[in-house]
Design a protein around this motif. Sequence first.
Motif, PDB file in Angstrom:
ATOM      1  N   UNK A  37       0.847  -1.196   0.000  1.00 16.46           N
ATOM      2  CA  UNK A  37       0.000   0.000   0.000  1.00 16.46           C
ATOM      3  C   UNK A  37       0.887   1.252   0.000  1.00 16.46           C
ATOM      4  N   UNK A  38       0.572   2.201  -0.840  1.00 21.80           N
ATOM      5  CA  UNK A  38       1.409   3.394  -1.010  1.00 21.80           C
ATOM      6  C   UNK A  38       1.635   4.192   0.274  1.00 21.80           C
ATOM      7  N   UNK A  39       0.634   4.340   1.174  1.00 23.51           N
ATOM      8  CA  UNK A  39       0.842   5.235   2.318  1.00 23.51           C
ATOM      9  C   UNK A  39       1.610   4.608   3.486  1.00 23.51           C
ATOM     10  N   UNK A  40       2.045   3.341   3.382  1.00 24.34           N
ATOM     11  CA  UNK A  40       2.623   2.676   4.545  1.00 24.34           C
ATOM     12  C   UNK A  40       3.966   2.011   4.222  1.00 24.34           C
ATOM     13  N   UNK A  41       4.807   1.911   5.267  1.00 29.84           N
ATOM     14  CA  UNK A  41       6.075   1.194   5.152  1.00 29.84           C
ATOM     15  C   UNK A  41       6.418   0.631   6.529  1.00 29.84           C
ATOM     16  N   UNK A  42       6.494  -0.678   6.650  1.00 20.85           N
ATOM     17  CA  UNK A  42       6.824  -1.283   7.936  1.00 20.85           C
ATOM     18  C   UNK A  42       8.318  -1.141   8.216  1.00 20.85           C
ATOM     19  N   UNK A  43       8.672  -0.914   9.473  1.00 19.83           N
ATOM     20  CA  UNK A  43      10.078  -0.758   9.854  1.00 19.83           C
ATOM     21  C   UNK A  43      10.570  -1.881  10.754  1.00 19.83           C
ATOM     22  N   UNK A  44       9.678  -2.529  11.505  1.00 19.35           N
ATOM     23  CA  UNK A  44      10.064  -3.678  12.325  1.00 19.35           C
ATOM     24  C   UNK A  44       8.805  -4.426  12.734  1.00 19.35           C
ATOM     25  N   UNK A  45       8.977  -5.710  13.049  1.00 15.91           N
ATOM     26  CA  UNK A  45       7.823  -6.513  13.453  1.00 15.91           C
ATOM     27  C   UNK A  45       8.285  -7.757  14.199  1.00 15.91           C
ATOM     28  N   UNK A 104       5.750  -1.898  13.765  1.00 18.43           N
ATOM     29  CA  UNK A 104       5.988  -0.460  13.621  1.00 18.43           C
ATOM     30  C   UNK A 104       5.866  -0.092  12.151  1.00 18.43           C
ATOM     31  N   UNK A 105       5.061   0.921  11.886  1.00 16.68           N
ATOM     32  CA  UNK A 105       4.742   1.295  10.509  1.00 16.68           C
ATOM     33  C   UNK A 105       4.948   2.793  10.318  1.00 16.68           C
ATOM     34  N   UNK A 106       5.736   3.160   9.313  1.00 15.46           N
ATOM     35  CA  UNK A 106       5.872   4.563   8.925  1.00 15.46           C
ATOM     36  C   UNK A 106       4.708   4.913   7.993  1.00 15.46           C
ATOM     37  N   UNK A 107       4.043   6.046   8.255  1.00 15.37           N
ATOM     38  CA  UNK A 107       2.844   6.421   7.503  1.00 15.37           C
ATOM     39  C   UNK A 107       3.070   7.728   6.743  1.00 15.37           C
ATOM     40  N   UNK A 108       2.466   7.832   5.593  1.00 10.49           N
ATOM     41  CA  UNK A 108       2.662   9.006   4.732  1.00 10.49           C
ATOM     42  C   UNK A 108       2.034  10.252   5.337  1.00 10.49           C
ATOM     43  N   UNK A 109       0.801  10.137   5.815  1.00 12.13           N
ATOM     44  CA  UNK A 109       0.087  11.274   6.393  1.00 12.13           C
ATOM     45  C   UNK A 109      -0.557  10.852   7.699  1.00 12.13           C
ATOM     46  N   UNK A 110      -0.926  11.843   8.518  1.00 14.58           N
ATOM     47  CA  UNK A 110      -1.530  11.561   9.807  1.00 14.58           C
ATOM     48  C   UNK A 110      -2.839  10.787   9.660  1.00 14.58           C
ATOM     49  N   UNK A 111      -3.620  11.114   8.627  1.00 15.15           N
ATOM     50  CA  UNK A 111      -4.892  10.420   8.450  1.00 15.15           C
ATOM     51  C   UNK A 111      -4.669   8.937   8.125  1.00 15.15           C
ATOM     52  N   UNK A 112      -3.548   8.608   7.483  1.00 16.10           N
ATOM     53  CA  UNK A 112      -3.223   7.204   7.225  1.00 16.10           C
ATOM     54  C   UNK A 112      -2.918   6.485   8.535  1.00 16.10           C
ATOM     55  N   UNK A 113      -2.155   7.155   9.401  1.00 16.81           N
ATOM     56  CA  UNK A 113      -1.833   6.582  10.708  1.00 16.81           C
ATOM     57  C   UNK A 113      -3.092   6.413  11.550  1.00 16.81           C
ATOM     58  N   UNK A 114      -4.018   7.370  11.465  1.00 17.18           N
ATOM     59  CA  UNK A 114      -5.262   7.282  12.217  1.00 17.18           C
ATOM     60  C   UNK A 114      -6.105   6.094  11.759  1.00 17.18           C
ATOM     61  N   UNK A 115      -6.152   5.881  10.458  1.00 14.40           N
ATOM     62  CA  UNK A 115      -6.899   4.746   9.930  1.00 14.40           C
ATOM     63  C   UNK A 115      -6.303   3.429  10.415  1.00 14.40           C
ATOM     64  N   UNK A 116      -4.969   3.323  10.376  1.00 15.71           N
ATOM     65  CA  UNK A 116      -4.294   2.109  10.836  1.00 15.71           C
ATOM     66  C   UNK A 116      -4.479   1.922  12.338  1.00 15.71           C
ATOM     67  N   UNK A 140       3.357   4.615  13.421  1.00 18.21           N
ATOM     68  CA  UNK A 140       2.234   3.961  14.075  1.00 18.21           C
ATOM     69  C   UNK A 140       2.737   2.643  14.652  1.00 18.21           C
ATOM     70  N   UNK A 141       2.526   2.411  15.930  1.00 16.29           N
ATOM     71  CA  UNK A 141       2.951   1.176  16.587  1.00 16.29           C
ATOM     72  C   UNK A 141       1.717   0.352  16.951  1.00 16.29           C
ATOM     73  N   UNK A 142       1.683  -0.881  16.487  1.00 13.84           N
ATOM     74  CA  UNK A 142       0.608  -1.815  16.826  1.00 13.84           C
ATOM     75  C   UNK A 142       1.103  -2.659  17.992  1.00 13.84           C
ATOM     76  N   UNK A 143       0.438  -2.538  19.147  1.00 16.45           N
ATOM     77  CA  UNK A 143       0.908  -3.221  20.358  1.00 16.45           C
ATOM     78  C   UNK A 143      -0.281  -3.643  21.210  1.00 16.45           C
ATOM     79  N   UNK A 144      -0.027  -4.606  22.087  1.00 12.54           N
ATOM     80  CA  UNK A 144      -1.037  -4.999  23.077  1.00 12.54           C
ATOM     81  C   UNK A 144      -0.364  -5.097  24.441  1.00 12.54           C
ATOM     82  N   UNK A 145      -1.170  -5.323  25.463  1.00 11.12           N
ATOM     83  CA  UNK A 145      -0.652  -5.399  26.835  1.00 11.12           C
ATOM     84  C   UNK A 145      -0.670  -6.835  27.348  1.00 11.12           C
ATOM     85  N   UNK A 146      -0.415  -7.802  26.469  1.00 13.97           N
ATOM     86  CA  UNK A 146      -0.444  -9.215  26.852  1.00 13.97           C
ATOM     87  C   UNK A 146       0.858  -9.720  27.438  1.00 13.97           C
TER      88      UNK A 146
END
Length: 260
Positions: A37-45, A104-116, A140-146
């Motif tokens: 997807x054009x607005x996103x780039x993952x940096x680590x996972x 961890x995902x680098x996003x093109x615009x703030x609205x892209x990060x908000x959607x993710x 944008x960081x996708x995380x949980x408290x598990x």
Amino acid sequence: MAAFGRWKEQRLSRSDCSRKGALDERAAGAVRLLNRAAPFCTTSSCAGRIVLAEGRAGLPGAVPKQRCRWLLVAHEPCGQRDVMAALQTATGDVVFKFEPFVLHVMCRELQDAQLLHSVAIESGFKNSGITIGKGGKIMMAVRSAQCLEVPLSHMGKLMVSEEYIEFLVQVANRKMEENAQRIDRFYKHLEAALEAAGSESNSPSTDAGQARAVYVHRRKRRTARVQDVLPSPEHHNNELEPGDDPEGSLDIFAGITLCH
């Protein structure tokens, strides 16, 4: 944004410098979906793992990653025998951990990060959040408290019973299964959100646009609830769900941190 395009090209052209040297199979689908997807780039996972980490004997507190030896790393449920076998080689302080999915995902615009961010929260990753770096990079960081972290041995001496270790392994394996279910939900919700976003350019009144509107409305509603609760900290603590982190949960509070 030309700068984002350059950052993405540079990031994706790098070799994998992780300890494993390759994507975790369970996380690979979401990573590839985002990078296409054009607005996103993952940096680590990391898809989630069970770890035995050994540090130097006598170190207080948690074992620092840069000064530890990995006795066991499992990205799937493991058994008590696996843990006991790994402990046989320990001479220092050993910690048993479960670390959940993180992306961890680098996003093109703030609205892209908000959607993710909305996709992550709806999938059960309630400790997710957005940061804006000094150079304008939106992460944008996708995380949980598990998380689970328990010390097992000190200076090579086992400090708990084998029965307790068996119990810990069962708890960690249940967390691993729940983690896998959340990753599957995240992938499905992400796929639907990206499909909706792809049709936005053809129609301004699309599901993607509505999704962002719902995101903003939901955040305002959460902020209002927090404001109602904040005057009484004692009451607020009583309302927390098991596993919630009142200091680290960015979806409840501002959600945007400015890095200095």
